[in-house]
Write a protein that holds these residues in place. Structure first.
Motif, PDB file in Angstrom:
ATOM      1  N   CYS A 114      -7.014   3.330   5.261  1.00  0.00           N
ATOM      2  CA  CYS A 114      -5.891   2.839   6.055  1.00  0.00           C
ATOM      3  C   CYS A 114      -5.325   3.994   6.871  1.00  0.00           C
ATOM      4  CB  CYS A 114      -4.805   2.206   5.194  1.00  0.00           C
ATOM      5  SG  CYS A 114      -4.010   3.315   4.041  1.00  0.00           S
ATOM      6  N   VAL A 117      -1.480  -5.003   0.878  1.00  0.00           N
ATOM      7  CA  VAL A 117      -2.855  -4.829   0.411  1.00  0.00           C
ATOM      8  C   VAL A 117      -3.078  -5.835  -0.715  1.00  0.00           C
ATOM      9  CG1 VAL A 117      -2.208  -2.957  -1.195  1.00  0.00           C
ATOM     10  CG2 VAL A 117      -4.594  -3.223  -0.502  1.00  0.00           C
ATOM     11  N   CYS A 125       0.854  -1.184   0.000  1.00  0.00           N
ATOM     12  CA  CYS A 125       0.000   0.000   0.000  1.00  0.00           C
ATOM     13  C   CYS A 125       0.895   1.241   0.000  1.00  0.00           C
ATOM     14  CB  CYS A 125      -0.902  -0.004   1.231  1.00  0.00           C
ATOM     15  SG  CYS A 125      -1.874   1.512   1.430  1.00  0.00           S
ATOM     16  N   ARG A 144      -3.323   0.861  -3.058  1.00  0.00           N
ATOM     17  CA  ARG A 144      -3.600   1.344  -1.691  1.00  0.00           C
ATOM     18  C   ARG A 144      -4.894   0.754  -1.170  1.00  0.00           C
ATOM     19  NH1 ARG A 144      -4.376   7.287  -4.054  1.00  0.00           N
ATOM     20  NH2 ARG A 144      -2.360   6.691  -4.766  1.00  0.00           N
ATOM     21  N   HIS A 145      -4.990   0.713   0.153  1.00  0.00           N
ATOM     22  CA  HIS A 145      -6.236   0.297   0.787  1.00  0.00           C
ATOM     23  C   HIS A 145      -7.299   1.359   0.520  1.00  0.00           C
ATOM     24  CE1 HIS A 145      -3.259  -1.827   3.440  1.00  0.00           C
ATOM     25  NE2 HIS A 145      -4.140  -2.798   3.293  1.00  0.00           N
TER      26      HIS A 145
END
Length: 194
Positions: A161, A92, A85, A157-158
């Protein structure tokens, strides 16, 4: 010419036009490591030594359009690729998937025979390898990977987060006086009027 996931591995080198003429289909799991460029983007989860346990679900077929005499590659590729991430630097799991409907062409003049919105690839001399009896071979895995790469995010990316590894920005004080360029003009005009 048909293959199933239990009968064989997805072949890498194929004769696209001959196989399309005969009709070829394949369905099964392919180790992510066979898709080298995507595997290089993967983050190996803790407790795993490499990406061999990760797989891509592949369903594909080659066929010849009898009317236009164009070879088509259809397919669906789906995988979950562990990546880092870019916000929190933790693992992720990124879903990567694509639908392929690709005309395989040997010359630009064939483009005119396609629908306006059709996807195609013109097989270049670099992509075609001459095999036994000068057969035109291409790398099917590489061709499928080209399409799957389009769905790999540039910055994984999440959805949500903790931004633990990004610099903390202090809240700005509410009363910050900023320079106003028009205020300077108003002051100048006021001096000229008086």
């Amino acid at each position: 010419m048909h293959a199933s996931s239990s009968a064989s591995q997805l072949p890498s080198r194929i004769e696209p036009f001959k196989w399309a003429e005969q009709g070829f289909s394949w369905s099964g799991l392919v180790p992510l490591s066979r898709f080298a460029r995507i595997a290089s983007e993967a983050t190996v989860p803790a407790g795993q030594s490499d990406t061999d346990a990760l797989t891509v679900q592949v369903d594909c077929r080659l066929y010849m359009d009898e009317y236009q005499r164009i070879a088509w590659l259809d397919g669906t590729l789906v995988a979950i690729v562990p990546m880092t991430c870019q916000r929190c630097l933790e693992l992720v799991e990124v879903p990567v998937a694509t639908e392929v409907h690709l005309a395989l062409l040997t010359a630009e003049k064939q483009i005119a025979r396609l629908d306006e919105d059709a996807d195609f690839v013109i097989l270049s001399e670099e992509q075609v390898v001459h095999g036994v009896d000068d057969a035109q071979m291409i790398d099917l895995i590489e061709l499928l990977e080209d399409e799957l790469l389009l769905s790999v995010p540039i910055s994984p990316r999440h959805d949500e987060c903790e931004n633990r590894h990004q610099p903390v920005v202090e809240d700005e004080p509410e009363q910050i006086k900023r320079d106003n360029p028009f205020e300077a003009l108003a002051n100048l005009k006021g001096k000229l009027d008086s």
